[in-house]
Motif scaffolding. Sequence first.
Motif, PDB file in Angstrom:
ATOM      1  N   VAL A 388       0.876  -1.173   0.000  1.00 47.08           N
ATOM      2  CA  VAL A 388       0.000   0.000   0.000  1.00 47.08           C
ATOM      3  C   VAL A 388       0.912   1.221   0.000  1.00 47.08           C
ATOM      4  N   ARG A 397      -4.751   0.427  -5.589  1.00 48.11           N
ATOM      5  CA  ARG A 397      -4.978   0.692  -4.162  1.00 48.11           C
ATOM      6  C   ARG A 397      -6.353   0.196  -3.726  1.00 48.11           C
ATOM      7  N   TRP A 401      -6.967  -2.687  -0.965  1.00 49.72           N
ATOM      8  CA  TRP A 401      -7.754  -2.417   0.242  1.00 49.72           C
ATOM      9  C   TRP A 401      -8.829  -3.488   0.438  1.00 49.72           C
ATOM     10  N   ALA A 418      -0.382   3.011   4.369  1.00 49.29           N
ATOM     11  CA  ALA A 418      -0.687   1.664   4.866  1.00 49.29           C
ATOM     12  C   ALA A 418      -0.993   1.664   6.352  1.00 49.29           C
ATOM     13  N   ALA A 421      -4.530   0.750   7.253  1.00 54.22           N
ATOM     14  CA  ALA A 421      -5.107  -0.383   6.524  1.00 54.22           C
ATOM     15  C   ALA A 421      -5.855  -1.294   7.496  1.00 54.22           C
TER      16      ALA A 421
END
Length: 835
Positions: A388, A397, A401, A418, A421
């Motif tokens: 990421v 991206r 995700w 990130a 995340a």
Amino acid sequence: MTPPAASPKPWLVVVPLPLGAVDFLRPHGWSGSHGHCGVPVGCRVLVPWRGELVVGLVVGESAGRGGHRLREVVHVLDDVDAPWVSPGTVAGVSGWSHDARIPAGLIWSDLLGVGWEAEYIHRVRAVEGADLSVFAKKVPGRDWTDAEHFAPALLDSIREQGLLEEAFTPRPRLKNVVQARELQEVPPAARTVTVIQAMDVERKLTPRQAHALSWLAAHGPADSLSAWAKGAEVSQSVVTNLLNAGAAEYGFVQAPPPAAWTWLREHGPVDSVAAWAQRADLSPTAAGTLVSRGWADSVPVPAPAPDLPAPATQVDIPLLDELPEAPVWRLHGGRPAERFRALSPRVSRLLGQGRGVLVIAPDHATLRRAWDGLSGLAQVSGTRAVQVSGTLSDLQRAETWQLIRSGAARLVVGSSQALVAPVQDLALVVVLEEASDAHKLLSGSRAFLPDVAGRLAKAQDASLALVGTSPAAESVPAPGKVLAPPRARVHVVDYANPPEQPELGPLSSVHLTPGDLGYPLSHDLARLLRQVQERGRQAALLAPRRGYSALLRCPNCEHTPHCKNCDVPLRFHQQTREMTCHQCGYHEPIPDRCDHCGERMWKAKGPGTEWIAQEVRRLLPGFPVYRLDKDHQDDLAPIYAGEGGVVVATQLLLSQDVPPNLALIGVTLADTWLSVSDFRASERYHRLLRQLLEWHPTRAPMLLVQTFQADHPALKVVVDGRDALTYPLAEERARQELGYPPHARLAQIEVTAREAARASAAAHEVAAALHGAGASELEVLGPAPSPVARLRGVYPYHLFLRVRNDTRLGELLKVIDSRSWKARVRVDVNPRGGL
């Protein structure tokens, strides 16, 4: 009597703007998903904002309704059971944002790099019985209509009155492909062809006509008159007369499918008509004609997932996990590959247990090394590794995700984007090079990512691992493991103490002029560079700055041209023949004469990459010399192909791959990293030396350091071969005596104004208010002008809060929030860089 149920509290929603969380009422009739009707923390929502719908993030529940009328959340985009961001992450970021006095929207816009632009199909209709004609001529009716047919401001006005019903469905990601139709679906006109057939005729024919008709009856039907005439070997007039006489007529027959259609049925669909034409060996025009006649269609289909970075394939996992078991621990020293190998048993074990691991890198070079060293562990442990970072496309991206949210990917390696995340069951957060200034966001929230990572790890009951070249002084108290330093060859050129015999050292004599002292290339460095040229090897020289020189000075009156917006000298760039400010970008041509005395000559001071590259070219005629800095980046392909050469670069050099045949690394003036008004300057210098020593993964190029401070402890421990903990440990003890981090919490209060007097007065008012709130002289340092007294047209003044813990820091920062000031006041918790 049963008391009435309390009204649900509003939700706190952040939007990607420099604002705090905003109160919104839950959607009308909200029941959540699967019966959960609580606050969907971490889910994205659509909220009305300035006449439009924008994406926001739910971060909690409001304490209560204020005196103003609240708007309702229009729609919840995510499932409560699969939020866009983990609730634990939301709690950690919210806590850090509150303590740092940073608007929640500002930090979330910095950290959350995907999801603010939602793709959905929006349909609207009027509430039953509502008359919307008072709003506009064209308004929604009782039938569902695409919202794109109406102005957003109109819909928001109707929505605010509660007269609009809305429906949202995710918009699928599609792509158009060319595919063959089923044969029965091809239009009949396309499946038949016109031909000429023989007919019975009673009239008398000429011999040529009889021959032609006999041929057509035996070999026909014919595609055309010319084909009939050619096959029967008669003239065109003969067959034309036969057609006119009724001896032949046009008819329709079923045509065999085109070969290109057959190919498309067997190998399709394809991405475009051009791709079909190329692969089926026909012209684009012919392929387009087949589409227009109905043999193929351009149809939307679900788009395939985008390609993502491939993980490493080679995995080497030691049997023993020798790292500490603690909430916060560290791993430093050795080379990057050795650190990742020592880290791999812990990461592999956690992934094998079905838990998640998050790795945060400060820059792309470190991220790339971490990916190469750790990503292969995921497949071995039955999961997937993903990246990421800002280098990925929007589609990549978004796909990444979704893989993280679904639990399909449990090892995440990335940059600042990130950090939030939604890693499921997060067990370990690894912060690489925790002391790197690249972890500091230079604009926006100015967050220092290791601080935020610590909050996130604590909020989710995960361990925090600090891994890198050399530990920060703040990391020293944590338990850890230090690997043996890599083999090193270090040579120091001491400009402050030249040897008495010139042939033994870098300087010819102590009484010579600066130009004869061997600077910017000392005699030792020049001798080694000549050896590099003779042997066809490679060298890298680290320059203190970009451009030609730090400044130009009049040799007669010592005048130095300065920036008109900042109180800094203009840097000289020889390539453009301009003087440039590296703070605000202002530039101007070199003046013909000194503004003060009229002298025509200028004297350059402080070599940059251009000057040093020029000296190397003069020293090594014919040998390739490359430059690498923010202004100029040569193509280094010959270097990476193994050819000999010298690369002159700023610290940008370390973000590149190491030259394969590197034999020499030269630091042209190490004192540049020490001459910064920052208590972390020497730590930063020490880490740079360590990074240069470990840059090559297998070899030990000679490291030559030119300096006026050869006895500096940050350099001495490297020369003496001490491990990576030695200097940070001494630095931590010194900071304990001085009361600096990690033994105190530090915050910078920057007060800026267009007038120096106004900035000074406001800064003193802030200081007085802090002292009035009980702050001691040891807790408030300053105010004082910034080392750069004017920057981009404003005058910054600084105060520093140095307190024992976060609680005390929060108490004093409340003073800043309690009133307005006559200048701009901004707080930076845990500041980095020049003070």
